[in-house]
Design an enzyme around this catalytic site. Structure first.
Site, short mmCIF file in Angstrom:
data_model
loop_
_atom_site.label_atom_id
_atom_site.label_comp_id
_atom_site.label_asym_id
_atom_site.label_seq_id
_atom_site.Cartn_x
_atom_site.Cartn_y
_atom_site.Cartn_z
N SER A 1 44.02 39.87 42.03
CA SER A 1 43.38 41.07 42.60
C SER A 1 42.58 40.58 43.85
CB SER A 1 42.30 41.66 41.65
OG SER A 1 43.26 42.41 40.68
N THR B 1 28.16 42.71 34.39
CA THR B 1 29.17 43.42 35.37
C THR B 1 29.71 44.76 34.56
OG1 THR B 1 31.19 42.93 36.36
CG2 THR B 1 30.99 41.85 34.24
N ARG C 1 41.57 48.95 37.60
CA ARG C 1 42.77 48.32 38.32
C ARG C 1 44.17 48.75 37.78
NH1 ARG C 1 41.40 41.98 38.13
NH2 ARG C 1 40.50 42.80 36.25
N ARG D 1 37.51 44.94 40.92
CA ARG D 1 38.35 45.62 39.85
C ARG D 1 38.66 47.13 39.92
NH1 ARG D 1 34.77 43.64 34.30
NH2 ARG D 1 34.94 41.65 34.47
N ASP E 1 37.26 48.48 33.89
CA ASP E 1 37.92 47.77 34.88
C ASP E 1 39.07 49.06 35.38
OD1 ASP E 1 40.15 46.66 36.51
OD2 ASP E 1 40.14 44.90 34.76
#
Length: 356
Positions: A214, A276, A290, A256, A288
């Site tokens: 990514s 995070t 993605r 992300r 996340d």
């Protein structure tokens, strides 16, 4: 009529509208992104009806507001609520430094929240803060010229697998391998392009050494020490060069999947003591965001059906296998640990299941 935009094309137009501060129309409701809302447009929305602030359940949880609608909360606007108030509720940057105005009251009626859900999904796909102001407009009073969308089909389309089309490819010698070819692929309805870096001439009838990477502007370009992305990128390319073949899929899903601006907001929250995952939740996002299905689509476009996948993330392995790409082997890629990212890597291991 073929000259009219398709639903995916209309969604692309709607993303741009939200990013520049224009409202869009979803099943008769005007929806505007809080992040780009101007005082003038807030006044215009108020003139049409009684707006409601829509937040994800993640952001609502941070604000201690019940999410009666499951994945989102509809919050009544108090008297005098202005753009500054809306942004203070939507953006967690000042949650600890400046007390929020409240109390916040969430609606719990039986209203159909499909348009609200579609508006949040659109804001996320535009990489804006997932906070939307929505007002049901009286029939015949919706201004002409605004982009109009149907709620349920928008949700389904945004959840569907992206169709990618090849745009261009050329030989590009790089330090890891001189025999390298760069492929550019574009979503059929527009949006960010994705890249495939093909090293050597890997045969299509055997598992190829592959990585889904990514995009990380801070790590890949600036050499940030807060993550391990840059070292992973170059270690993967070097391994493929040493082996004489491989393919690295470079997916434009920064932070992300939340975008660089929101990633910087998350970094600011991390400087306040949140990890995070916690930072993403305070912003209103999931751990996340993605879509790794893009990796399977890219591999199919290039003619690969099996991979030796360079990853520490079991979710990538599961996604590949569930979308028709055989994972013959998981190849660990453990590089780039340093004192600045040690805690970050620990969170990836403990909360996201990475094999570190």
């Amino acid at each position: 009529m073929t000259l009219l935009p398709s639903l995916p094309e209309t969604i692309s137009r709607a993303r741009t509208d939200l990013r520049i501060g224009l409202p869009v129309v979803i099943d008769g409701n005007l929806a505007a992104a809080v992040e780009t809302l101007s005082p003038e447009r807030l006044a215009g929305l108020r003139a049409l009806g009684r707006p409601v602030l829509v937040l994800t359940a993640r952001r609502a949880g941070t604000l201690k507001v019940p999410a009666y609608d499951g994945d989102l909360a509809r919050i009544e606007l108090p008297e005098g609520a202005d753009v500054a108030w809306l942004r203070a509720v939507a953006d967690p940057s000042d949650d600890l430094r400046v007390p929020l105005k409240g109390p916040l009251a969430a609606r719990r009626d039986a209203e159909d929240v499909t348009p609200h859900r579609a508006a949040i999904a659109l804001a996320k796909s535009a990489q804006l803060l997932p906070a939307v102001l929505l007002v049901e407009a009286p029939a015949g009073e919706i201004p002409q010229g605004l982009t109009r969308l149907p709620a349920a089909p928008v949700i389904a389309q945004l959840a569907a697998e992206t169709v990618l089309s090849p745009v261009a490819a050329a030989h590009l010698p790089i330090s890891a391998a001189e025999r390298t070819r760069l492929h550019i692929l574009r979503p059929a309805a527009g949006g960010a392009e994705h890249y495939a870096i093909e090293i050597g001439d890997p045969p299509r009838d055997r598992p190829v050494l592959a990585r889904l990477h990514s995009a990380c502007f801070t790590g890949d370009v600036l050499g940030s020490l807060k993550c391990d992305c840059g070292p992973q990128l170059h270690a993967a390319l070097n391994a493929m060069g040493a082996e004489g073949g491989g393919v690295l899929l470079y997916l434009n899903q920064e932070g992300r999947g939340i975008g660089l601006a929101n990633k910087m907001r998350a970094y600011d929250l991390q400087s306040q003591g949140f990890d995070t995952v916690e930072a993403n939740h305070r912003l209103g996002f999931e751990d996340d965001e993605r879509d790794f299905r893009l990796g399977a689509a890219l591999l199919r476009q290039l003619g690969f059906g099996a991979v030796r996948l360079m990853t520490n993330n079991p979710r990538k392995v599961e996604m590949m296998q569930s979308h028709g790409i055989e994972v013959a082997e998981r190849v660990p890629l453990i590089v780039g640990r340093n004192p600045w990212n040690d805690a970050y890597l620990a969170v990836k291991r403990d909360k996201s299941g990475h094999m570190l």
